[in-house]
Design a protein around this motif. Structure first.
Motif, PDB file in Angstrom:
ATOM      1  N   ASN A  87      13.813  -1.820   8.213  1.00  0.00           N
ATOM      2  CA  ASN A  87      14.696  -2.530   7.285  1.00  0.00           C
ATOM      3  C   ASN A  87      14.678  -1.913   5.890  1.00  0.00           C
ATOM      4  O   ASN A  87      15.546  -2.203   5.075  1.00  0.00           O
ATOM      5  CB  ASN A  87      14.307  -4.003   7.200  1.00  0.00           C
ATOM      6  N   ARG A  88      13.711  -1.072   5.624  1.00  0.00           N
ATOM      7  CA  ARG A  88      13.610  -0.404   4.322  1.00  0.00           C
ATOM      8  C   ARG A  88      14.104   1.040   4.400  1.00  0.00           C
ATOM      9  O   ARG A  88      13.859   1.826   3.499  1.00  0.00           O
ATOM     10  CB  ARG A  88      12.161  -0.437   3.840  1.00  0.00           C
ATOM     11  N   ASN A  98      10.766  -3.004  -3.801  1.00  0.00           N
ATOM     12  CA  ASN A  98       9.505  -3.596  -4.267  1.00  0.00           C
ATOM     13  C   ASN A  98       8.471  -3.605  -3.147  1.00  0.00           C
ATOM     14  O   ASN A  98       8.811  -3.572  -1.976  1.00  0.00           O
ATOM     15  CB  ASN A  98       9.736  -5.031  -4.746  1.00  0.00           C
ATOM     16  N   ASN A  99       7.219  -3.696  -3.512  1.00  0.00           N
ATOM     17  CA  ASN A  99       6.104  -3.810  -2.561  1.00  0.00           C
ATOM     18  C   ASN A  99       6.020  -2.634  -1.597  1.00  0.00           C
ATOM     19  O   ASN A  99       5.564  -2.797  -0.471  1.00  0.00           O
ATOM     20  CB  ASN A  99       6.187  -5.114  -1.756  1.00  0.00           C
ATOM     21  N   ARG A 102       2.427   3.581   0.137  1.00  0.00           N
ATOM     22  CA  ARG A 102       2.619   5.034   0.165  1.00  0.00           C
ATOM     23  C   ARG A 102       2.385   5.687   1.525  1.00  0.00           C
ATOM     24  O   ARG A 102       2.582   6.886   1.674  1.00  0.00           O
ATOM     25  CB  ARG A 102       1.716   5.686  -0.872  1.00  0.00           C
ATOM     26  N   SER A 103       1.969   4.904   2.496  1.00  0.00           N
ATOM     27  CA  SER A 103       1.713   5.476   3.820  1.00  0.00           C
ATOM     28  C   SER A 103       2.060   4.442   4.886  1.00  0.00           C
ATOM     29  O   SER A 103       2.222   3.258   4.583  1.00  0.00           O
ATOM     30  CB  SER A 103       0.246   5.902   3.928  1.00  0.00           C
ATOM     31  N   PRO A 104       2.178   4.880   6.134  1.00  0.00           N
ATOM     32  CA  PRO A 104       2.534   3.948   7.201  1.00  0.00           C
ATOM     33  C   PRO A 104       1.659   2.697   7.193  1.00  0.00           C
ATOM     34  O   PRO A 104       0.462   2.760   6.927  1.00  0.00           O
ATOM     35  CB  PRO A 104       2.327   4.777   8.467  1.00  0.00           C
ATOM     36  N   SER A 105       2.306   1.581   7.483  1.00  0.00           N
ATOM     37  CA  SER A 105       1.662   0.282   7.363  1.00  0.00           C
ATOM     38  C   SER A 105       2.306  -0.700   8.335  1.00  0.00           C
ATOM     39  O   SER A 105       3.362  -0.423   8.891  1.00  0.00           O
ATOM     40  CB  SER A 105       1.836  -0.217   5.923  1.00  0.00           C
ATOM     41  N   TYR A 109       5.994   0.062   4.429  1.00  0.00           N
ATOM     42  CA  TYR A 109       6.265   1.476   4.202  1.00  0.00           C
ATOM     43  C   TYR A 109       7.738   1.784   4.458  1.00  0.00           C
ATOM     44  O   TYR A 109       8.266   1.530   5.533  1.00  0.00           O
ATOM     45  CB  TYR A 109       5.377   2.329   5.105  1.00  0.00           C
ATOM     46  N   LYS A 110       8.411   2.374   3.451  1.00  0.00           N
ATOM     47  CA  LYS A 110       9.842   2.666   3.564  1.00  0.00           C
ATOM     48  C   LYS A 110      10.135   4.078   4.059  1.00  0.00           C
ATOM     49  O   LYS A 110      11.283   4.403   4.361  1.00  0.00           O
ATOM     50  CB  LYS A 110      10.539   2.445   2.223  1.00  0.00           C
TER      51      LYS A 110
END
Length: 163
Positions: A87-88, A98-99, A102-105, A109-110
């Motif tokens: 979705n990002r 926002n939120n 910086r890494s896969p989560s 993570y976008k």
């Protein structure tokens, strides 16, 4: 839940079409002779599987548990199986999300750029290849409904009747 709702809607339209019946006063055979309805029941099948069944069937199980803050409970998982929240992945507002992490989560993570995953690019290309007059997007994880209803000449969208 989103896939179940979409499949329910398809079933309701199909039954009404076959039985030559109406929904909320709209003759479905007449309606579907004037408009097309496209359904995309699921964009993130690996993420849904992970959310519902856990990491057991994934080759990157240990990595997934690490992305999930060490937990094997994936009920809050909102990403694909590579830790990217689809979705990002769209360009609108991508730089200012926002939120972001910086890494896969498990959720936020976008990715390194919009459309870096094939699922979002495919959906984007699909929408560009059609002249949609109306759209509805259900997002059960975020508990939101996004839609734009535009009256189409000689046909009125009846999505509201099946929600």
């Amino acid at each position: 839940m989103t896939s179940n709702l979409v499949m329910y809607q398809i079933d309701q339209y199909s039954q009404a079409f076959i039985n030559q019946s109406s929904i909320d006063g709209y003759n479905i055979q007449d309606l579907l002779s004037k408009v097309s309805i496209y359904y995309v029941p699921m964009v993130n099948p690996d993420g849904v599987t992970l959310n519902q069944l856990g990491a057991g069937g994934f080759s990157n199980k240990n990595e997934l548990i690490k992305m999930n803050n060490g937990s094997s409970d994936f009920s809050a998982w909102k990403a694909n199986a590579r830790g990217l929240n689809l979705n990002r992945q769209y360009p609108s507002g991508w730089r200012t999300i926002n939120n972001n992490v910086r890494s896969p989560s498990y959720a936020f993570y976008k990715g390194v750029r919009p459309f870096s995953k094939s699922e979002t690019k495919a959906l984007y290309d699909f929408t560009l290849s059609h002249d949609f007059k109306t759209y509805v997007a259900y997002h059960s994880s975020g508990e939101i409904y996004i839609g734009r209803i535009t009256l189409v000449q000689n046909a009125t969208p009846i999505v509201k009747s099946l929600i």
